[in-house]
Design a protein around this motif. Structure first.
Motif, short mmCIF file in Angstrom:
data_model
loop_
_atom_site.label_atom_id
_atom_site.label_comp_id
_atom_site.label_asym_id
_atom_site.label_seq_id
_atom_site.Cartn_x
_atom_site.Cartn_y
_atom_site.Cartn_z
N ILE A 18 11.57 14.43 1.33
CA ILE A 18 11.33 13.17 0.87
C ILE A 18 10.66 13.35 -0.41
O ILE A 18 9.72 14.20 -0.59
CB ILE A 18 10.40 12.38 1.72
CG1 ILE A 18 10.56 10.79 1.43
CG2 ILE A 18 9.34 12.83 2.23
CD1 ILE A 18 10.26 9.69 2.55
N ASP A 37 13.73 8.19 8.81
CA ASP A 37 14.11 8.82 10.13
C ASP A 37 15.00 7.79 11.03
O ASP A 37 15.64 7.99 11.64
CB ASP A 37 12.90 9.53 10.91
CG ASP A 37 12.51 10.90 10.12
OD1 ASP A 37 13.01 11.28 8.99
OD2 ASP A 37 11.40 11.17 10.67
N MET A 91 -1.30 -0.60 9.84
CA MET A 91 -0.91 0.44 11.18
C MET A 91 -0.71 1.70 10.30
O MET A 91 -0.63 2.72 11.50
CB MET A 91 0.36 -0.02 11.75
CG MET A 91 0.22 -1.47 12.35
SD MET A 91 1.66 -2.20 13.01
CE MET A 91 2.18 -1.47 14.51
N SER A 92 -0.53 2.08 9.16
CA SER A 92 -0.26 3.52 8.79
C SER A 92 -1.49 4.30 9.19
O SER A 92 -1.24 5.28 10.16
CB SER A 92 -0.22 3.35 7.34
OG SER A 92 1.09 3.00 6.64
N THR A 146 -2.18 4.24 13.28
CA THR A 146 -1.22 5.08 14.10
C THR A 146 -0.84 6.54 13.72
O THR A 146 -0.21 7.13 14.58
CB THR A 146 0.17 4.46 14.11
OG1 THR A 146 0.91 4.57 12.94
CG2 THR A 146 0.18 2.91 14.49
N THR A 147 -1.42 7.06 12.43
CA THR A 147 -1.28 8.31 12.01
C THR A 147 -2.62 8.94 11.83
O THR A 147 -2.49 10.28 11.49
CB THR A 147 -0.37 8.54 10.88
OG1 THR A 147 -1.40 7.77 9.94
CG2 THR A 147 1.02 7.64 10.98
N LEU A 148 -3.80 8.11 11.80
CA LEU A 148 -5.05 8.84 11.83
C LEU A 148 -5.28 9.39 10.41
O LEU A 148 -5.96 10.08 10.12
CB LEU A 148 -5.13 9.94 12.73
CG LEU A 148 -4.93 9.62 14.10
CD1 LEU A 148 -5.25 10.73 15.00
CD2 LEU A 148 -5.71 8.18 14.68
N ASP A 149 -4.34 8.75 9.37
CA ASP A 149 -4.59 8.91 7.87
C ASP A 149 -5.45 8.15 7.50
O ASP A 149 -5.05 6.90 6.89
CB ASP A 149 -3.14 9.07 7.22
CG ASP A 149 -3.34 9.06 5.81
OD1 ASP A 149 -4.30 9.36 5.17
OD2 ASP A 149 -2.39 9.01 5.04
N MET A 163 8.23 8.20 6.08
CA MET A 163 9.15 9.41 7.02
C MET A 163 9.66 8.71 8.18
O MET A 163 10.83 8.94 8.49
CB MET A 163 8.06 10.64 6.95
CG MET A 163 8.05 11.13 5.56
SD MET A 163 7.47 12.89 5.87
CE MET A 163 5.90 12.45 6.83
N GLY A 164 8.79 8.01 8.76
CA GLY A 164 9.49 7.46 9.98
C GLY A 164 10.26 6.36 9.76
O GLY A 164 11.24 6.08 10.54
N PHE A 165 10.29 5.56 8.64
CA PHE A 165 11.24 4.58 8.61
C PHE A 165 12.53 5.14 8.33
O PHE A 165 13.82 5.02 8.68
CB PHE A 165 10.80 3.63 7.31
CG PHE A 165 11.97 2.54 6.91
CD1 PHE A 165 12.20 1.70 7.84
CD2 PHE A 165 12.09 2.55 5.54
CE1 PHE A 165 13.13 0.68 7.49
CE2 PHE A 165 13.25 1.37 5.30
CZ PHE A 165 13.54 0.69 6.15
N THR A 185 2.69 8.17 3.49
CA THR A 185 3.82 9.12 3.58
C THR A 185 4.51 9.00 5.08
O THR A 185 5.82 8.96 5.36
CB THR A 185 3.57 10.34 3.16
OG1 THR A 185 3.06 10.15 1.93
CG2 THR A 185 4.85 11.12 3.15
N MET A 186 3.75 9.02 6.19
CA MET A 186 4.17 9.19 7.53
C MET A 186 4.91 8.00 7.93
O MET A 186 6.02 8.04 8.55
CB MET A 186 3.07 9.61 8.51
CG MET A 186 2.79 10.91 8.35
SD MET A 186 1.24 11.50 9.42
CE MET A 186 -0.10 10.98 8.28
N HIS A 187 4.41 6.75 7.18
CA HIS A 187 5.17 5.73 7.69
C HIS A 187 6.56 5.53 6.93
O HIS A 187 7.36 5.08 7.59
CB HIS A 187 4.34 4.23 7.05
CG HIS A 187 4.91 2.98 7.38
ND1 HIS A 187 4.05 1.98 7.87
CD2 HIS A 187 6.24 2.30 7.20
CE1 HIS A 187 4.88 0.83 7.65
NE2 HIS A 187 5.93 1.27 7.51
#
Lengths: 158, 177
Positions: A87, A69, A31-32, A35-38, A65-67, A61-63
């Motif tokens: 982070i 947050d 899902m990383s 959902t983030t297009l990375d 960061m989302g966690f 990283t965005m995963h």
């Protein structure tokens, strides 16, 4: 769905947050990129991940960061705003890992408003994420802006 | 050199990379607007039930619209990887830095948010290469730390919504010297 969150007077430096536990299976890792297009192959291709020194695929990283947050915002409710997040990524979170986040309030003060937002209180938190082996995966400092209804409370200002 | 990352990595010497420090891109407009559907998928990934991301009526009253999770700020600037006109996708600035390493991993990110990012907004981004470290050795291999700073604004009003400094480690897997 998230609730209203703590009131300003109920927040104190030193307050603990969590632990929040999250099980990261292969679907969550895939899902990383979904959902983030990375589309870095370390997030979806186990063979590539092994070729560059990892046991399998890992979240991006965005995963993380989302966690962090999510963990930081949860006690303060959906009117809190992430003003700054720093982070540091210490160890990958791999498919099959179970991660645990814990946090602490490290500062509380008042600040002047941003142009785009009304006057807010400031809460700073440290959040750390460990895996099931108690290896530190990432650590974050997060500054939140909170809604302060009514007259400006007394307290230190930045 | 073959680039298995799919990011269009440029290859070269450390001195070539140093010569690029200070390079700033022209603003790039996002391929698509901030999208509530993607917000929900992202929140499903991190199990985030924040009402600002899920409850349109409440979010509109409180924030002026569905809020983008701040962690998605860079997502809205990700390029679409294929186009019907076969136009090449321009690599992001970090990938354009010529270095020997064939892989990379993120090591830190410092993001400041200046205003809410709302569903429907069309964003634009400018990037600047701020630092390339001398050669470092890590458990993953030998390489260089590359730091890029980004300014993300809404269009057409150019309101600054986020400034982000991201540092990655560009390395040669398995290398020891």
């Amino acid at each position: 769905m998230s609730g209203p969150g703590l009131g300003w007077e109920a927040i104190a430096v030193g307050d603990g947050i969590g632990p929040v536990v999250d099980e990261i299976d292969y679907r969550r890792v895939i899902m990383s990129p979904a959902t983030t297009l990375d589309y870095f192959p370390g997030h979806f291709d186990p063979e590539y991940a092994r070729s560059v020194g990892h046991p399998t695929i890992f979240v991006n990283t965005m995963h993380l960061m989302g966690f962090v947050d999510r963990v930081a915002l949860a006690p303060f409710g959906p009117t809190a705003f992430v003003r700054r997040r720093t982070i540091k990524l210490r160890h990958p979170v791999y498919a099959g890992d179970t991660i645990t986040a814990t946090g602490r309030v490290v500062d509380k003060c008042l600040t002047e408003a941003l142009d785009a937002l009304p006057l807010r209180g400031v809460v700073e938190l440290d959040v750390a994420v460990q895996n099931q082996h108690e290896v530190l995966c990432c650590e974050a400092r997060i500054r939140l802006l909170l809604t302060l209804p009514g007259p400006l409370p007394s307290g230190p200002r930045h | 050199m073959n680039d298995p990352t799919g990011f269009g990595l440029a290859f070269g010497a450390y001195e070539d990379a140093c010569a690029m420090v200070g390079t700033r891109t022209d603003p790039v407009v996002a391929d698509f607007p901030v999208d509530w559907g993607m917000v929900k998928h992202f929140c499903a990934m991190v199990h985030d039930g924040n009402r600002a991301y899920w409850d349109e009526e409440w979010a509109t009253q409180t924030w002026g619209g569905i809020l983008s999770p701040p962690a998605m700020a860079m997502t809205w600037m990700m390029p679409i990887v294929w186009r019907p006109d076969a136009a090449e996708v321009a690599p992001r600035l970090a990938a354009q830095v010529p270095l020997p390493g064939a892989s990379l991993i993120n090591v830190s990110n410092d993001a400041e948010f200046w205003a809410p990012i709302l569903a429907g907004a069309r964003l634009t981004m400018t990037e600047e290469l701020v630092d390339v470290s001398p050669e470092k050795r890590t458990v993953l291999g030998v390489g260089h730390f590359v730091s890029v700073r980004s300014w993300i604004r809404t269009t057409p009003d150019q309101q600054l919504v986020a400034t982000i400094t991201n540092t990655l480690f560009r390395f040669s897997p398995g290398s020891t010297s």
